[in-house]
Design a protein around this motif. Structure first.
Motif, PDB file in Angstrom:
ATOM      1  N   ARG A  78       0.828  -1.204   0.000  1.00  0.00           N
ATOM      2  CA  ARG A  78       0.000   0.000   0.000  1.00  0.00           C
ATOM      3  C   ARG A  78       0.870   1.265   0.000  1.00  0.00           C
ATOM      4  NH1 ARG A  78      -2.375   3.502   3.826  1.00  0.00           N
ATOM      5  NH2 ARG A  78      -4.449   4.248   3.191  1.00  0.00           N
ATOM      6  N   ALA A  79       1.905   1.276   0.855  1.00  0.00           N
ATOM      7  CA  ALA A  79       2.802   2.433   0.911  1.00  0.00           C
ATOM      8  C   ALA A  79       3.544   2.614  -0.413  1.00  0.00           C
ATOM      9  CB  ALA A  79       3.796   2.275   2.060  1.00  0.00           C
ATOM     10  N   ALA A  80       3.995   1.510  -1.022  1.00  0.00           N
ATOM     11  CA  ALA A  80       4.699   1.596  -2.301  1.00  0.00           C
ATOM     12  C   ALA A  80       3.776   2.127  -3.392  1.00  0.00           C
ATOM     13  CB  ALA A  80       5.244   0.228  -2.692  1.00  0.00           C
ATOM     14  N   VAL A 115      -5.264  14.326 -12.932  1.00  0.00           N
ATOM     15  CA  VAL A 115      -6.595  14.108 -12.343  1.00  0.00           C
ATOM     16  C   VAL A 115      -6.787  12.637 -11.970  1.00  0.00           C
ATOM     17  CG1 VAL A 115      -9.076  14.172 -12.810  1.00  0.00           C
ATOM     18  CG2 VAL A 115      -7.624  16.083 -13.523  1.00  0.00           C
ATOM     19  N   LEU A 116      -6.437  11.747 -12.885  1.00  0.00           N
ATOM     20  CA  LEU A 116      -6.608  10.313 -12.608  1.00  0.00           C
ATOM     21  C   LEU A 116      -5.683   9.841 -11.490  1.00  0.00           C
ATOM     22  CD1 LEU A 116      -6.943   9.041 -16.279  1.00  0.00           C
ATOM     23  CD2 LEU A 116      -8.713   8.946 -14.515  1.00  0.00           C
ATOM     24  N   SER A 117      -4.451  10.348 -11.472  1.00  0.00           N
ATOM     25  CA  SER A 117      -3.521   9.962 -10.404  1.00  0.00           C
ATOM     26  C   SER A 117      -4.003  10.483  -9.054  1.00  0.00           C
ATOM     27  CB  SER A 117      -2.124  10.508 -10.703  1.00  0.00           C
ATOM     28  OG  SER A 117      -1.608   9.967 -11.900  1.00  0.00           O
ATOM     29  N   ALA A 118      -4.527  11.700  -9.042  1.00  0.00           N
ATOM     30  CA  ALA A 118      -5.075  12.246  -7.798  1.00  0.00           C
ATOM     31  C   ALA A 118      -6.249  11.398  -7.321  1.00  0.00           C
ATOM     32  CB  ALA A 118      -5.505  13.696  -8.004  1.00  0.00           C
ATOM     33  N   GLY A 119      -7.083  10.974  -8.257  1.00  0.00           N
ATOM     34  CA  GLY A 119      -8.190  10.093  -7.893  1.00  0.00           C
ATOM     35  C   GLY A 119      -7.702   8.766  -7.340  1.00  0.00           C
ATOM     36  N   ALA A 120      -6.641   8.226  -7.952  1.00  0.00           N
ATOM     37  CA  ALA A 120      -6.080   6.966  -7.449  1.00  0.00           C
ATOM     38  C   ALA A 120      -5.512   7.134  -6.047  1.00  0.00           C
ATOM     39  CB  ALA A 120      -4.994   6.472  -8.404  1.00  0.00           C
ATOM     40  N   LEU A 121      -4.841   8.268  -5.799  1.00  0.00           N
ATOM     41  CA  LEU A 121      -4.306   8.535  -4.465  1.00  0.00           C
ATOM     42  C   LEU A 121      -5.409   8.572  -3.417  1.00  0.00           C
ATOM     43  CD1 LEU A 121      -1.534  11.284  -4.783  1.00  0.00           C
ATOM     44  CD2 LEU A 121      -1.280   8.978  -3.870  1.00  0.00           C
ATOM     45  N   VAL A 122      -6.459   9.317  -3.724  1.00  0.00           N
ATOM     46  CA  VAL A 122      -7.575   9.423  -2.778  1.00  0.00           C
ATOM     47  C   VAL A 122      -8.211   8.053  -2.550  1.00  0.00           C
ATOM     48  CG1 VAL A 122      -9.863  10.428  -2.411  1.00  0.00           C
ATOM     49  CG2 VAL A 122      -8.018  11.831  -3.351  1.00  0.00           C
ATOM     50  N   ALA A 123      -8.353   7.283  -3.615  1.00  0.00           N
ATOM     51  CA  ALA A 123      -8.959   5.960  -3.492  1.00  0.00           C
ATOM     52  C   ALA A 123      -8.117   5.038  -2.599  1.00  0.00           C
ATOM     53  CB  ALA A 123      -9.138   5.338  -4.875  1.00  0.00           C
ATOM     54  N   VAL A 124      -6.789   5.083  -2.752  1.00  0.00           N
ATOM     55  CA  VAL A 124      -5.928   4.257  -1.888  1.00  0.00           C
ATOM     56  C   VAL A 124      -6.056   4.690  -0.433  1.00  0.00           C
ATOM     57  CG1 VAL A 124      -3.555   3.584  -1.366  1.00  0.00           C
ATOM     58  CG2 VAL A 124      -4.301   3.740  -3.736  1.00  0.00           C
ATOM     59  N   LEU A 125      -6.050   6.002  -0.210  1.00  0.00           N
ATOM     60  CA  LEU A 125      -6.162   6.510   1.157  1.00  0.00           C
ATOM     61  C   LEU A 125      -7.495   6.129   1.793  1.00  0.00           C
ATOM     62  CD1 LEU A 125      -4.605  10.059   0.657  1.00  0.00           C
ATOM     63  CD2 LEU A 125      -3.571   8.120   1.840  1.00  0.00           C
ATOM     64  N   ARG A 126      -8.536   5.954   0.975  1.00  0.00           N
ATOM     65  CA  ARG A 126      -9.853   5.563   1.470  1.00  0.00           C
ATOM     66  C   ARG A 126     -10.082   4.059   1.365  1.00  0.00           C
ATOM     67  NH1 ARG A 126     -13.518   9.655   2.128  1.00  0.00           N
ATOM     68  NH2 ARG A 126     -15.261   8.225   1.694  1.00  0.00           N
ATOM     69  N   HIS A 127      -8.996   3.317   1.037  1.00  0.00           N
ATOM     70  CA  HIS A 127      -9.040   1.851   0.956  1.00  0.00           C
ATOM     71  C   HIS A 127      -9.982   1.367  -0.142  1.00  0.00           C
ATOM     72  CE1 HIS A 127      -6.741   1.730   4.709  1.00  0.00           C
ATOM     73  NE2 HIS A 127      -7.582   2.640   5.159  1.00  0.00           N
ATOM     74  N   ARG A 128     -10.144   2.132  -1.203  1.00  0.00           N
ATOM     75  CA  ARG A 128     -10.921   1.738  -2.375  1.00  0.00           C
ATOM     76  C   ARG A 128      -9.945   1.285  -3.455  1.00  0.00           C
ATOM     77  NH1 ARG A 128     -16.155   1.504  -0.467  1.00  0.00           N
ATOM     78  NH2 ARG A 128     -16.634   3.372   0.759  1.00  0.00           N
ATOM     79  N   TYR A 129      -9.402   0.092  -3.273  1.00  0.00           N
ATOM     80  CA  TYR A 129      -8.263  -0.323  -4.080  1.00  0.00           C
ATOM     81  C   TYR A 129      -8.647  -0.673  -5.519  1.00  0.00           C
ATOM     82  CZ  TYR A 129      -6.195  -0.447   0.535  1.00  0.00           C
ATOM     83  OH  TYR A 129      -5.765  -0.093   1.786  1.00  0.00           O
TER      84      TYR A 129
END
Length: 296
Positions: A78-80, A115-129
């Protein structure tokens, strides 16, 4: 034992998390004061100070909780993934506006990656893998659309595919919350982006060329040293370093192996081997450490 000695030990114990101090602080302080009195000391020894600082770092990393090697790998993955996505997003932000002379759509494609990378970051932080993996794949496809300006041998080409691979185990298994340095590790790639941005500034180009290897070696060095504190940090940095190996392999493959090749097969193999040292060393050492801790 004097009140001054008690204050010195108490000052060191304040490095530990509040919950740890409430549970074990008084007992640990009494033990330290008793040992110091038996040895006729009025202050912590250098060895004691080092052990207490290391113990505090391990406590902040959640080392007291029992976890197996698989749980360590999940947290490191997750951190990586966060490191890789953050690097891709920060690099895309820095690249917006470049190469417009070659392709007018370049800034728009880069904005889409941001935009897509920011969305991916937020999704990881919210555990929406699953969402994070889909966003990472979509951002990577946009970068592929910028061929030939973007090639596999470029420094950021493999970031999003690696992030997607790192996210796959998290689709089926729950990951424990990050703690200690592992929580802040995704900020490390910003140092690399900052150094790269400095190379485009004439006054900072020379300094950036010097700082580049220092930052890379520093991140790897922290990964090795942090084995004594939290092997998950070492694992995450090792996974992040796989990007360097993929870049080198791509570079050698683009150069070919014929008469017009950039290097001979032997030299190419040696260069790939050098690039493999960091991820193999970090991941190997971290895996052995995680297995050792799981048996305790």
């Amino acid at each position: 034992m004097s009140a001054q000695a008690e204050r010195r030990y108490a000052r060191l114990l304040r490095l530990y998390p509040a919950a740890y101090r409430r549970e074990r602080g008084s007992e640990l302080l009494d033990t330290l004061l008793e040992v110091a009195a038996d040895q006729g000391r009025s202050r912590p020894s250098a060895r004691e100070t080092g052990a207490l600082v290391l113990g505090a770092l391990r406590a902040h990393a959640g080392h007291g909780r029992r976890r197996g090697a698989r749980r360590s790998w999940l947290a490191a993955s997750r951190a990586a993934a966060l490191m890789l996505i953050a690097y891709a997003m920060a690099d895309a932000i820095a690249q917006i506006g470049h190469h417009t002379v070659f392709r007018a759509s370049f800034p728009y494609l880069m904005a889409g990656i941001v935009v897509l990378s920011a969305g991916a970051l937020v999704a990881v932080l919210r555990h929406r893998y699953a969402i994070a993996a889909a966003a990472s794949v979509a951002a990577f496809l946009l970068s592929v659309g910028m061929w030939p300006l973007v090639r596999p041998s470029d420094g950021t080409f493999w970031l999003l595919p690696l992030a997607t691979v790192a996210l796959l185990p998290l689709l089926r298994h729950r990951c424990e919350p990050s703690a200690g340095l592992l929580r802040y590790l995704p900020l490390a790639p910003l140092l690399l982006v900052g150094v790269d941005a400095g190379r485009s500034v004439p006054l900072l180009a020379g300094l950036a060329d010097v700082l580049g290897p220092v930052v890379v070696l520093g991140i790897g060095g922290v990964g090795l040293l942090w084995l004594a504190v939290d092997e998950r940090v070492t694992m995450a940095i090792g996974l992040f370093a796989v990007n360097v190996l993929l870049i080198q392999v791509s570079f050698e493959m683009e150069g070919g192996f014929g008469a017009s090749a950039r290097s001979t097969p032997v030299i190419a193999a040696l260069q790939i081997g050098v690039a493999a040292v960091a991820p193999v060393l970090l991941l190997g050492a971290a895996t052995l450490t995680a297995r050792f801790h799981s048996r305790l």
